[in-house]
Design a protein around this motif. Structure first.
Motif, PDB file in Angstrom:
ATOM      1  N   VAL A 167       0.864  -1.183   0.000  1.00  0.00           N
ATOM      2  CA  VAL A 167       0.000   0.000   0.000  1.00  0.00           C
ATOM      3  C   VAL A 167       0.896   1.227   0.000  1.00  0.00           C
ATOM      4  O   VAL A 167       1.763   1.373   0.866  1.00  0.00           O
ATOM      5  CB  VAL A 167      -0.932   0.002   1.222  1.00  0.00           C
ATOM      6  CG1 VAL A 167      -1.785   1.277   1.232  1.00  0.00           C
ATOM      7  CG2 VAL A 167      -1.836  -1.221   1.222  1.00  0.00           C
ATOM      8  N   VAL A 168       0.716   2.108  -0.992  1.00  0.00           N
ATOM      9  CA  VAL A 168       1.592   3.273  -1.120  1.00  0.00           C
ATOM     10  C   VAL A 168       0.831   4.599  -0.992  1.00  0.00           C
ATOM     11  O   VAL A 168       1.439   5.671  -1.043  1.00  0.00           O
ATOM     12  CB  VAL A 168       2.359   3.246  -2.465  1.00  0.00           C
ATOM     13  CG1 VAL A 168       3.286   2.041  -2.523  1.00  0.00           C
ATOM     14  CG2 VAL A 168       1.396   3.231  -3.647  1.00  0.00           C
ATOM     15  N   GLY A 169      -0.493   4.523  -0.823  1.00  0.00           N
ATOM     16  CA  GLY A 169      -1.254   5.764  -0.692  1.00  0.00           C
ATOM     17  C   GLY A 169      -2.727   5.460  -0.510  1.00  0.00           C
ATOM     18  O   GLY A 169      -3.144   4.304  -0.387  1.00  0.00           O
ATOM     19  N   GLU A 170      -3.527   6.508  -0.478  1.00  0.00           N
ATOM     20  CA  GLU A 170      -4.971   6.364  -0.339  1.00  0.00           C
ATOM     21  C   GLU A 170      -5.671   7.348  -1.266  1.00  0.00           C
ATOM     22  O   GLU A 170      -5.084   8.336  -1.724  1.00  0.00           O
ATOM     23  CB  GLU A 170      -5.403   6.623   1.104  1.00  0.00           C
ATOM     24  CG  GLU A 170      -5.130   8.046   1.566  1.00  0.00           C
ATOM     25  CD  GLU A 170      -5.725   8.340   2.928  1.00  0.00           C
ATOM     26  OE1 GLU A 170      -6.760   7.749   3.256  1.00  0.00           O
ATOM     27  OE2 GLU A 170      -5.153   9.171   3.650  1.00  0.00           O
ATOM     28  N   GLU A 171      -6.909   7.070  -1.545  1.00  0.00           N
ATOM     29  CA  GLU A 171      -7.724   7.918  -2.401  1.00  0.00           C
ATOM     30  C   GLU A 171      -9.177   7.720  -1.998  1.00  0.00           C
ATOM     31  O   GLU A 171      -9.515   6.768  -1.275  1.00  0.00           O
ATOM     32  CB  GLU A 171      -7.495   7.559  -3.868  1.00  0.00           C
ATOM     33  CG  GLU A 171      -8.196   8.425  -4.882  1.00  0.00           C
ATOM     34  CD  GLU A 171      -7.896   9.899  -4.739  1.00  0.00           C
ATOM     35  OE1 GLU A 171      -8.512  10.517  -3.835  1.00  0.00           O
ATOM     36  OE2 GLU A 171      -7.084  10.426  -5.513  1.00  0.00           O
ATOM     37  N   ARG A 172     -10.037   8.603  -2.462  1.00  0.00           N
ATOM     38  CA  ARG A 172     -11.484   8.463  -2.265  1.00  0.00           C
ATOM     39  C   ARG A 172     -12.169   8.805  -3.573  1.00  0.00           C
ATOM     40  O   ARG A 172     -11.784   9.759  -4.253  1.00  0.00           O
ATOM     41  CB  ARG A 172     -11.993   9.420  -1.188  1.00  0.00           C
ATOM     42  CG  ARG A 172     -11.509   9.155   0.215  1.00  0.00           C
ATOM     43  CD  ARG A 172     -12.164  10.098   1.214  1.00  0.00           C
ATOM     44  NE  ARG A 172     -11.855  11.501   0.923  1.00  0.00           N
ATOM     45  CZ  ARG A 172     -12.485  12.536   1.472  1.00  0.00           C
ATOM     46  NH1 ARG A 172     -13.492  12.324   2.308  1.00  0.00           N
ATOM     47  NH2 ARG A 172     -12.126  13.770   1.186  1.00  0.00           N
ATOM     48  N   LEU A 173     -13.175   8.012  -3.906  1.00  0.00           N
ATOM     49  CA  LEU A 173     -14.097   8.425  -4.955  1.00  0.00           C
ATOM     50  C   LEU A 173     -15.135   9.315  -4.301  1.00  0.00           C
ATOM     51  O   LEU A 173     -15.795   8.907  -3.337  1.00  0.00           O
ATOM     52  CB  LEU A 173     -14.791   7.219  -5.591  1.00  0.00           C
ATOM     53  CG  LEU A 173     -13.964   6.299  -6.472  1.00  0.00           C
ATOM     54  CD1 LEU A 173     -14.837   5.158  -6.980  1.00  0.00           C
ATOM     55  CD2 LEU A 173     -13.352   7.046  -7.637  1.00  0.00           C
ATOM     56  N   ILE A 174     -15.280  10.534  -4.790  1.00  0.00           N
ATOM     57  CA  ILE A 174     -16.250  11.447  -4.198  1.00  0.00           C
ATOM     58  C   ILE A 174     -17.279  11.859  -5.252  1.00  0.00           C
ATOM     59  O   ILE A 174     -16.960  11.992  -6.431  1.00  0.00           O
ATOM     60  CB  ILE A 174     -15.568  12.699  -3.593  1.00  0.00           C
ATOM     61  CG1 ILE A 174     -14.898  13.538  -4.678  1.00  0.00           C
ATOM     62  CG2 ILE A 174     -14.559  12.305  -2.529  1.00  0.00           C
ATOM     63  CD1 ILE A 174     -14.386  14.881  -4.168  1.00  0.00           C
ATOM     64  N   PRO A 175     -18.541  12.033  -4.855  1.00  0.00           N
ATOM     65  CA  PRO A 175     -19.579  12.409  -5.819  1.00  0.00           C
ATOM     66  C   PRO A 175     -19.483  13.899  -6.145  1.00  0.00           C
ATOM     67  O   PRO A 175     -19.437  14.739  -5.251  1.00  0.00           O
ATOM     68  CB  PRO A 175     -20.873  12.086  -5.077  1.00  0.00           C
ATOM     69  CG  PRO A 175     -20.518  12.237  -3.631  1.00  0.00           C
ATOM     70  CD  PRO A 175     -19.085  11.840  -3.492  1.00  0.00           C
ATOM     71  N   VAL A 176     -19.455  14.219  -7.427  1.00  0.00           N
ATOM     72  CA  VAL A 176     -19.334  15.615  -7.851  1.00  0.00           C
ATOM     73  C   VAL A 176     -20.316  15.919  -8.966  1.00  0.00           C
ATOM     74  O   VAL A 176     -20.774  15.024  -9.694  1.00  0.00           O
ATOM     75  CB  VAL A 176     -17.893  15.951  -8.311  1.00  0.00           C
ATOM     76  CG1 VAL A 176     -16.913  15.889  -7.157  1.00  0.00           C
ATOM     77  CG2 VAL A 176     -17.461  15.019  -9.432  1.00  0.00           C
TER      78      VAL A 176
END
Length: 306
Positions: A167-176
């Motif tokens: 695991v090298v990072g994180e992200e989020r899918l956000i509603p736009v």
């Protein structure tokens, strides 16, 4: 079956003429025709419709042409890589990643790892779906694969059993969504049964589509969405959302600028966010000194929300 037979078939499909294809392949026409016939016998089907002028491919031939092109390209890539190794040349590490990570995560991450000089992005991978990355690792087409991965439970039809990951990072899918004339969201979750939200979706066969579907299934309230289109690529979806054609979930890094300048606004609160890991994968079989050194030097990353 020989590779040159596949190359013969590609030449014939391109020229639609036995004599011209034979000239391209530097063989006599009788030899060329015999090799095509042997290829058809090996496959057990007729690949060439010889009754038309110019020649045409049968439906089986059209399907076989795609396979020929894929196989010969893989052989060419492997041949080039093997020649580099045999010549003792320093081989750069090939890293495959989707376009959104290539543009919005990889440069800063590589700079932090000191990998700009040893890592080369594999641009062919920007058009792949998730499973393609692991197939490419298995056949040594690339050394590393950087990809999103759902943190929450999600059924994925992807075999990762022969790979290792960090695991090298994180992200989020956000509603736009785009804003209306008053600066309010044009589309606001969860939508209404009588007026579902126009939705620019990911295909469910893709990783992001699967992760989003699983997240919405777990939501305690119904979501009312009307699919306008499907696209694998976040950049393409973002462009349509900015133009006002609907709402979607996009990686937060990809829309930071648009959220800051008001081109986009959230279409729902954080309940609708889909948490993701950013994982770096390698195949267990693929080994070379530079790859091992880079892999072993990677720091341990802990997700803040765990």
């Amino acid at each position: 079956m020989e590779i040159r037979w596949l190359e013969d078939f590609i030449a014939l499909a391109r020229t639609r003429h036995f004599s011209r294809a034979a000239d391209e392949q530097n063989v006599t026409q009788p030899t060329f025709s015999r090799r095509i016939k042997l290829l058809e016998e090996e496959m057990g089907v007729t690949l060439i419709n010889r009754q038309t002028l110019p020649l045409s491919l049968t439906p089986a031939g059209e399907e076989f042409l795609t396979l020929c092109q894929q196989v010969t390209e893989r052989v060419r890539l492997t041949r080039d890589r093997v020649r580099e190794i045999s010549a003792g040349q320093q081989r750069r590490i090939m890293l495959a990643a989707p376009q959104s990570l290539l543009a919005h995560f990889m440069p800063e991450w590589l700079a932090a790892q000191g990998g700009q000089d040893s890592i080369q992005p594999y641009l062919r991978a920007t058009a792949w779906v998730a499973g393609d990355y692991f197939q490419a690792l298995a056949r040594a087409e690339c050394d590393l694969a950087l990809c999103y991965w759902p943190i929450e439970r999600c059924d994925l039809d992807i075999d990762t059993s022969k790979c290792r990951y960090r695991v090298v990072g994180e992200e989020r899918l956000i509603p736009v969504t785009a804003c209306d004339n008053n600066g309010a969201p044009r589309n606001l979750l969860p939508g209404k049964r009588s007026a579902p939200l126009p939705w620019l979706a990911y295909p469910e066969r893709g990783l992001l589509g699967s992760a989003l579907k699983a997240h919405l299934t777990r939501m305690p309230i119904n979501t009312y969405l009307n699919t306008q289109s499907e696209n694998l690529f976040a950049a393409n979806i973002k462009e349509l959302v900015v133009l006002g054609y609907g709402m979607s979930w996009l990686p937060e890094r990809c829309v930071q600028a648009e959220l800051s300048n008001g081109a986009l606004i959230r279409a729902g609160d954080k309940r609708w966010d889909v948490p993701l890991e950013i994982r770096l994968y390698r195949h267990q079989v693929q080994q070379h000194t530079d790859l091992d050194a880079f892999w072993n030097a990677l720091p341990t990353y802990s997700l803040p929300h765990r």
